[in-house]
Structures are given as C-alpha cells and as structure tokens.
Motif scaffolding. Structure first.
Motif, PDB file in Angstrom:
ATOM      1  N   LEU A  75       0.794  -1.229   0.000  1.00 18.91           N
ATOM      2  CA  LEU A  75       0.000   0.000   0.000  1.00 18.91           C
ATOM      3  C   LEU A  75       0.826   1.279   0.000  1.00 18.91           C
ATOM      4  O   LEU A  75       0.396   2.293  -0.539  1.00 18.91           O
ATOM      5  CB  LEU A  75      -0.938   0.014   1.200  1.00 18.91           C
ATOM      6  CG  LEU A  75      -2.088  -0.973   1.149  1.00 18.91           C
ATOM      7  CD1 LEU A  75      -2.860  -0.969   2.460  1.00 18.91           C
ATOM      8  CD2 LEU A  75      -3.017  -0.645  -0.003  1.00 18.91           C
ATOM      9  N   TYR A  76       1.998   1.246   0.627  1.00 17.02           N
ATOM     10  CA  TYR A  76       2.802   2.458   0.733  1.00 17.02           C
ATOM     11  C   TYR A  76       4.110   2.379  -0.055  1.00 17.02           C
ATOM     12  O   TYR A  76       4.557   3.375  -0.622  1.00 17.02           O
ATOM     13  CB  TYR A  76       3.121   2.769   2.202  1.00 17.02           C
ATOM     14  CG  TYR A  76       1.896   3.072   3.012  1.00 17.02           C
ATOM     15  CD1 TYR A  76       1.129   4.199   2.748  1.00 17.02           C
ATOM     16  CD2 TYR A  76       1.481   2.227   4.024  1.00 17.02           C
ATOM     17  CE1 TYR A  76      -0.002   4.480   3.483  1.00 17.02           C
ATOM     18  CE2 TYR A  76       0.343   2.499   4.769  1.00 17.02           C
ATOM     19  CZ  TYR A  76      -0.395   3.627   4.486  1.00 17.02           C
ATOM     20  OH  TYR A  76      -1.520   3.903   5.217  1.00 17.02           O
ATOM     21  N   GLY A  77       4.734   1.220  -0.086  1.00 18.77           N
ATOM     22  CA  GLY A  77       6.034   1.085  -0.734  1.00 18.77           C
ATOM     23  C   GLY A  77       5.977   1.201  -2.243  1.00 18.77           C
ATOM     24  O   GLY A  77       6.791   1.906  -2.855  1.00 18.77           O
ATOM     25  N   ILE A  78       5.015   0.524  -2.869  1.00 20.50           N
ATOM     26  CA  ILE A  78       4.925   0.567  -4.332  1.00 20.50           C
ATOM     27  C   ILE A  78       4.626   1.981  -4.835  1.00 20.50           C
ATOM     28  O   ILE A  78       5.310   2.460  -5.746  1.00 20.50           O
ATOM     29  CB  ILE A  78       3.906  -0.479  -4.839  1.00 20.50           C
ATOM     30  CG1 ILE A  78       4.455  -1.888  -4.568  1.00 20.50           C
ATOM     31  CG2 ILE A  78       3.610  -0.284  -6.320  1.00 20.50           C
ATOM     32  CD1 ILE A  78       3.486  -3.002  -4.869  1.00 20.50           C
ATOM     33  N   PRO A  79       3.652   2.706  -4.273  1.00 16.28           N
ATOM     34  CA  PRO A  79       3.443   4.084  -4.722  1.00 16.28           C
ATOM     35  C   PRO A  79       4.653   4.993  -4.462  1.00 16.28           C
ATOM     36  O   PRO A  79       4.966   5.861  -5.276  1.00 16.28           O
ATOM     37  CB  PRO A  79       2.232   4.552  -3.924  1.00 16.28           C
ATOM     38  CG  PRO A  79       1.494   3.295  -3.615  1.00 16.28           C
ATOM     39  CD  PRO A  79       2.557   2.265  -3.388  1.00 16.28           C
TER      40      PRO A  79
END
Length: 158
Positions: A75-79
C-alpha cells in the motif's frame, strides 16, 4: 496482531463484517469501512469467518505480523517507488533530451503520474488479494463474556 470485536454482518459462509476499535497500527491501511479520519475510533473490517461465528458474537481475530508488513509494503512502498522512479528518472531523461525550463516541475508531475499508476495497479489487483484471503484478518475464536451470566445460571444480558 490480535484484536477483539463483534460480528455485525454475515456476508457469506466464509466472510463476515466485524466492528472493532481502531488501533494506531491500522489507522489508514484502507481495509476499513467508515470514517476516513484517523480520529474515528470504531471501524468495520471484513474478516475471514471460517470458524462460523454468528451475528452478534464477540470474537478475536488474528493477522500474522509478516502479512501486515507485506500489506503495508504494497500500500505504501509501491506508490513511493513510483514517485521516486517517476520523478528522479524523468528528471535525468528530460535533462538528456535537452529540456530546459521547469525541469523540476515536469519531473514532479511525472512522479505524481507514476504514483497514480501505482495505485491503479494495486487497485486492479485488489480482487486477487481479496481472493487469496492472505491479507484478511481471520476469526480465531468466539469470546464468551462470563460476566453476562449470573450465578443462578440464567443469562442476564441475553
């Protein structure tokens, strides 16, 4: 990560909706229904109900810490990677192409576009994540409140 709550809806034979108190670790993961503000204390979460808890049951749910970390990474790392790759990568590409004016602004816009694409990618895979049930809290047991029963065997709260 163990939490307690109450079953408020039975979705199907394997899935239920549970009302619970929000803790700081799950303040904005996106799996909760209800108020989007982090100040909301009560949330409704979809849970794996393979043990067959019934409507109104107080239950305990569990989710492995490693799965929580993986979900946060998705949820946070890819974006974040999309933002960094888009902005930094496009800065150097624009520089090699000889773009002069507003190089930083253009790079920032490309970074935001890559971030948006990353969220769209995650959203498009949501069905796959949901079907795997790997990132869904699991009802581990029904909790019985012994204080609801009187000494004579009658049930006061029911």
């Amino acid at each position: 990560m163990d939490q307690r709550g109450r079953i408020v809806e039975i979705v199907d034979e394997r899935t239920a909706m549970m009302r619970m108190q929000r803790n700081s670790a799950c303040a904005s993961c996106g799996k909760c229904i209800g108020s989007s503000s982090s100040e909301s204390q009560e949330i409704i979460v979809e849970v794996d109900n393979t043990i067959g808890a019934k409507l109104g049951d107080d239950v305990e749910v569990s989710m492995d810490q490693i799965d929580v970390m993986k979900a946060l990474g998705i949820l946070y790392g890819i974006p974040l990677l999309g933002l960094l790759i888009g902005s930094v990568g496009s800065y150097y590409v624009f520089e090699m192409l000889g773009v002069k004016g507003m190089l930083e602004v253009l790079s920032a816009l490309v970074g935001f576009a890559f971030t948006g694409l990353a969220y769209l990618l995650i959203r498009s895979r949501e069905g796959k994540f949901r079907a795997s049930r790997k990132y869904m809290p699991t009802v581990t047991r029904v909790v019985i409140d012994l204080n609801a029963f009187s000494l004579d065997g009658s049930c006061e709260g029911m």
